[in-house]
Design a protein around this motif. Structure first.
Motif, PDB file in Angstrom:
ATOM      1  N   MET A   1      50.739  92.804 -38.126  1.00 27.26           N
ATOM      2  CA  MET A   1      50.999  91.672 -39.041  1.00 27.26           C
ATOM      3  C   MET A   1      49.717  90.875 -39.275  1.00 27.26           C
ATOM      4  O   MET A   1      49.054  90.466 -38.326  1.00 27.26           O
ATOM      5  N   SER A   2      49.393  90.629 -40.529  1.00 21.84           N
ATOM      6  CA  SER A   2      48.166  89.879 -40.806  1.00 21.84           C
ATOM      7  C   SER A   2      48.493  88.402 -41.005  1.00 21.84           C
ATOM      8  O   SER A   2      49.551  88.060 -41.543  1.00 21.84           O
ATOM      9  N   PRO A   3      47.584  87.519 -40.577  1.00 19.43           N
ATOM     10  CA  PRO A   3      47.854  86.090 -40.753  1.00 19.43           C
ATOM     11  C   PRO A   3      47.839  85.718 -42.236  1.00 19.43           C
ATOM     12  O   PRO A   3      46.930  86.120 -42.955  1.00 19.43           O
ATOM     13  N   ILE A   4      48.841  84.984 -42.657  1.00 17.73           N
ATOM     14  CA  ILE A   4      48.844  84.463 -44.035  1.00 17.73           C
ATOM     15  C   ILE A   4      48.391  83.006 -44.021  1.00 17.73           C
ATOM     16  O   ILE A   4      47.874  82.501 -45.013  1.00 17.73           O
ATOM     17  N   ILE A   5      48.568  82.342 -42.862  1.00 21.54           N
ATOM     18  CA  ILE A   5      48.191  80.927 -42.744  1.00 21.54           C
ATOM     19  C   ILE A   5      47.244  80.746 -41.563  1.00 21.54           C
ATOM     20  O   ILE A   5      47.528  81.226 -40.460  1.00 21.54           O
ATOM     21  N   LYS A   6      46.140  80.076 -41.819  1.00 20.66           N
ATOM     22  CA  LYS A   6      45.263  79.668 -40.712  1.00 20.66           C
ATOM     23  C   LYS A   6      44.971  78.191 -40.894  1.00 20.66           C
ATOM     24  O   LYS A   6      44.374  77.792 -41.905  1.00 20.66           O
ATOM     25  N   ILE A   7      45.375  77.416 -39.927  1.00 15.80           N
ATOM     26  CA  ILE A   7      45.077  75.981 -39.940  1.00 15.80           C
ATOM     27  C   ILE A   7      44.057  75.742 -38.845  1.00 15.80           C
ATOM     28  O   ILE A   7      44.291  76.106 -37.688  1.00 15.80           O
ATOM     29  N   LEU A   8      42.913  75.196 -39.222  1.00 15.76           N
ATOM     30  CA  LEU A   8      41.814  75.063 -38.259  1.00 15.76           C
ATOM     31  C   LEU A   8      41.432  73.603 -38.079  1.00 15.76           C
ATOM     32  O   LEU A   8      40.973  72.963 -39.023  1.00 15.76           O
ATOM     33  N   ASN A   9      41.693  73.095 -36.895  1.00 15.61           N
ATOM     34  CA  ASN A   9      41.314  71.732 -36.506  1.00 15.61           C
ATOM     35  C   ASN A   9      41.633  70.692 -37.585  1.00 15.61           C
ATOM     36  O   ASN A   9      40.782  69.897 -37.975  1.00 15.61           O
ATOM     37  N   VAL A  10      42.861  70.738 -38.068  1.00 15.64           N
ATOM     38  CA  VAL A  10      43.237  69.855 -39.170  1.00 15.64           C
ATOM     39  C   VAL A  10      43.593  68.453 -38.669  1.00 15.64           C
ATOM     40  O   VAL A  10      44.359  68.288 -37.720  1.00 15.64           O
ATOM     41  N   LYS A  11      42.986  67.482 -39.345  1.00 14.85           N
ATOM     42  CA  LYS A  11      43.300  66.076 -39.065  1.00 14.85           C
ATOM     43  C   LYS A  11      43.764  65.412 -40.363  1.00 14.85           C
ATOM     44  O   LYS A  11      43.246  65.734 -41.428  1.00 14.85           O
ATOM     45  N   LYS A  12      44.728  64.548 -40.231  1.00 13.44           N
ATOM     46  CA  LYS A  12      45.144  63.740 -41.383  1.00 13.44           C
ATOM     47  C   LYS A  12      45.350  62.319 -40.892  1.00 13.44           C
ATOM     48  O   LYS A  12      46.243  62.043 -40.090  1.00 13.44           O
ATOM     49  N   PHE A  13      44.488  61.450 -41.363  1.00 16.54           N
ATOM     50  CA  PHE A  13      44.561  60.054 -40.937  1.00 16.54           C
ATOM     51  C   PHE A  13      45.037  59.187 -42.084  1.00 16.54           C
ATOM     52  O   PHE A  13      44.594  59.354 -43.220  1.00 16.54           O
ATOM     53  N   TYR A  14      45.922  58.289 -41.789  1.00 12.77           N
ATOM     54  CA  TYR A  14      46.273  57.223 -42.718  1.00 12.77           C
ATOM     55  C   TYR A  14      45.674  55.945 -42.156  1.00 12.77           C
ATOM     56  O   TYR A  14      45.218  55.920 -41.016  1.00 12.77           O
ATOM     57  N   LYS A  15      45.735  54.915 -42.975  1.00 11.34           N
ATOM     58  CA  LYS A  15      45.164  53.632 -42.552  1.00 11.34           C
ATOM     59  C   LYS A  15      45.631  53.232 -41.151  1.00 11.34           C
ATOM     60  O   LYS A  15      44.847  52.839 -40.292  1.00 11.34           O
ATOM     61  N   LEU A  16      46.970  53.372 -40.941  1.00 10.28           N
ATOM     62  CA  LEU A  16      47.526  52.857 -39.694  1.00 10.28           C
ATOM     63  C   LEU A  16      47.891  53.936 -38.679  1.00 10.28           C
ATOM     64  O   LEU A  16      48.312  53.631 -37.567  1.00 10.28           O
ATOM     65  N   SER A  17      47.765  55.207 -39.075  1.00  9.79           N
ATOM     66  CA  SER A  17      48.185  56.224 -38.100  1.00  9.79           C
ATOM     67  C   SER A  17      47.379  57.502 -38.227  1.00  9.79           C
ATOM     68  O   SER A  17      46.840  57.810 -39.294  1.00  9.79           O
ATOM     69  N   ARG A  18      47.336  58.233 -37.106  1.00 15.20           N
ATOM     70  CA  ARG A  18      46.731  59.552 -37.084  1.00 15.20           C
ATOM     71  C   ARG A  18      47.883  60.541 -37.119  1.00 15.20           C
ATOM     72  O   ARG A  18      48.424  60.899 -36.071  1.00 15.20           O
TER      73      ARG A  18
ATOM     74  N   ASN B   1      46.610  82.770 -47.403  1.00 14.43           N
ATOM     75  CA  ASN B   1      46.345  83.993 -48.150  1.00 14.43           C
ATOM     76  C   ASN B   1      44.848  84.087 -48.501  1.00 14.43           C
ATOM     77  O   ASN B   1      44.491  84.412 -49.624  1.00 14.43           O
ATOM     78  N   GLN B   2      44.033  83.765 -47.538  1.00 13.54           N
ATOM     79  CA  GLN B   2      42.569  83.807 -47.655  1.00 13.54           C
ATOM     80  C   GLN B   2      41.961  82.803 -48.629  1.00 13.54           C
ATOM     81  O   GLN B   2      40.783  82.867 -48.943  1.00 13.54           O
ATOM     82  N   LYS B   3      42.793  81.888 -49.120  1.00  8.92           N
ATOM     83  CA  LYS B   3      42.266  80.818 -49.976  1.00  8.92           C
ATOM     84  C   LYS B   3      42.148  79.551 -49.137  1.00  8.92           C
ATOM     85  O   LYS B   3      43.109  79.186 -48.459  1.00  8.92           O
ATOM     86  N   ASN B   4      41.008  78.900 -49.209  1.00  8.07           N
ATOM     87  CA  ASN B   4      40.856  77.634 -48.513  1.00  8.07           C
ATOM     88  C   ASN B   4      41.320  76.507 -49.434  1.00  8.07           C
ATOM     89  O   ASN B   4      40.643  76.157 -50.407  1.00  8.07           O
ATOM     90  N   LEU B   5      42.478  75.949 -49.139  1.00  4.62           N
ATOM     91  CA  LEU B   5      43.071  74.956 -50.040  1.00  4.62           C
ATOM     92  C   LEU B   5      42.167  73.737 -50.218  1.00  4.62           C
ATOM     93  O   LEU B   5      42.210  73.075 -51.252  1.00  4.62           O
ATOM     94  N   VAL B   6      41.352  73.468 -49.203  1.00  6.72           N
ATOM     95  CA  VAL B   6      40.463  72.311 -49.256  1.00  6.72           C
ATOM     96  C   VAL B   6      39.466  72.432 -50.418  1.00  6.72           C
ATOM     97  O   VAL B   6      39.031  71.434 -50.987  1.00  6.72           O
ATOM     98  N   GLU B   7      39.156  73.678 -50.770  1.00  2.48           N
ATOM     99  CA  GLU B   7      38.153  73.894 -51.823  1.00  2.48           C
ATOM    100  C   GLU B   7      38.754  73.931 -53.234  1.00  2.48           C
ATOM    101  O   GLU B   7      38.023  74.036 -54.210  1.00  2.48           O
ATOM    102  N   LEU B   8      40.071  73.880 -53.337  1.00  2.00           N
ATOM    103  CA  LEU B   8      40.686  73.982 -54.664  1.00  2.00           C
ATOM    104  C   LEU B   8      40.683  72.627 -55.375  1.00  2.00           C
ATOM    105  O   LEU B   8      40.827  71.576 -54.747  1.00  2.00           O
ATOM    106  N   SER B   9      40.527  72.671 -56.688  1.00  3.75           N
ATOM    107  CA  SER B   9      40.641  71.454 -57.491  1.00  3.75           C
ATOM    108  C   SER B   9      42.124  71.058 -57.582  1.00  3.75           C
ATOM    109  O   SER B   9      43.003  71.849 -57.228  1.00  3.75           O
ATOM    110  N   ASP B  10      42.391  69.871 -58.083  1.00  2.00           N
ATOM    111  CA  ASP B  10      43.787  69.440 -58.231  1.00  2.00           C
ATOM    112  C   ASP B  10      44.566  70.401 -59.129  1.00  2.00           C
ATOM    113  O   ASP B  10      45.723  70.715 -58.866  1.00  2.00           O
ATOM    114  N   GLU B  11      43.920  70.883 -60.193  1.00  2.86           N
ATOM    115  CA  GLU B  11      44.583  71.817 -61.118  1.00  2.86           C
ATOM    116  C   GLU B  11      44.888  73.127 -60.405  1.00  2.86           C
ATOM    117  O   GLU B  11      45.973  73.697 -60.549  1.00  2.86           O
TER     118      GLU B  11
END
Ligand code: ADP
Ligand code: MG
Length: 224
Positions: free
Chosen positions: A1-18, A64-74
């Protein structure tokens, strides 16, 4: 089975919370996953990042080998339309359209050819029959019961055979009997469409039946 999702050291901070504080995980194509954790632990945040509804503060989200971080909003909008099926606790059916038009909306937004749209229509009508909601197709969402709206929502999520079927507390407002049925339905349909299934819940009874589990606590993955 090949990985379809790879999440690497993901952080999401909001003003008041991590909301997420350094999450790393992989998921394999075509498998079923459950993300559990107490309210506020970051489950929805993780799912939204996977679905391209939001962006991480730090880290990589590779689908699916696409880095979502690099995609534009469109490009992210196209990604959501073509790769992702969302099922939420509440249904986001458009009130001004009848259910059939709600179900065909993803295909319209995708700009499909007439032939492709006919294939989607056939799929949607088949699913409506399987899920016993054919009688709802000409009705508007507000004319349906909660259970019927939810089945229409599930059909819409599957209408373009999504690579990923992302479900956020899909049984949040159902009793335990109906919860089991909906989870079984999601699993069966995900298999049929070769979709990778990711279900978020804080319901331990649903969680029991999933082999692959991720547990979040305060934005950190504490066990798999
Ligand atoms: P869960 O789905 O596990 O209940 P969430 O991912 O919704 O948790 O939230 C994780 C944390 O991030 C919580 O503290 C929540 O208040 C915060 N959070 C989530 N979304 C936002 C937002 N849009 N703005 C500010 N804070 C948010
Ligand atoms: Mg949530």
């Amino acid at each position: 089975m090949s990985p379809i999702i790879k999440i690497l050291n993901v952080k999401k901070f909001y003003k008041l919370s991590r909301a997420l504080n350094g999450v790393t995980l992989t998921m394999n194509e075509g498998e079923e996953y459950l993300i559990r954790g107490a309210s506020g632990s970051g489950k929805s945040t993780l799912l939204y990042l996977l679905g391209g509804l939001d962006r991480p503060t730090e880290g990589e989200v590779i689908v699916n080998q696409k880095n979502l971080v690099e995609l534009s909003d469109e490009e992210l909008a196209v990604y959501r339309n073509r790769y992702i099926g969302f099922v939420f606790q509440f249904h986001f059916l458009l009130p001004s359209m009848n259910c059939l038009n709600n179900l065909l909306l993803p295909a319209r937004l995708a700009g499909f050819s007439k032939e492709e749209t006919e294939n989607v229509t056939t799929r949607v009508l088949g699913l409506a029959s399987t899920l016993s909601v054919t009688h709802c197709l000409e009705k508007f969402p507000f004319e349906l019961s909660g259970g019927e709206q939810q089945r229409i929502n599930i059909i819409r999520a599957l209408s373009l055979k999504p690579k990923l079927l992302l479900c956020d507390e899909p049984t949040g407002n159902l009793d335990s009997e109906n919860s089991k049925k909906v989870i079984q339905l999601l699993r069966t349909l995900a298999k049929e469409f070769h979709s990778t299934l990711v279900v978020v819940t804080h319901d331990p009874i649903i969680a029991e039946s999933f082999h692959n589990q991720f547990l979040l606590k305060d934005g950190i993955l504490v066990s798999t």
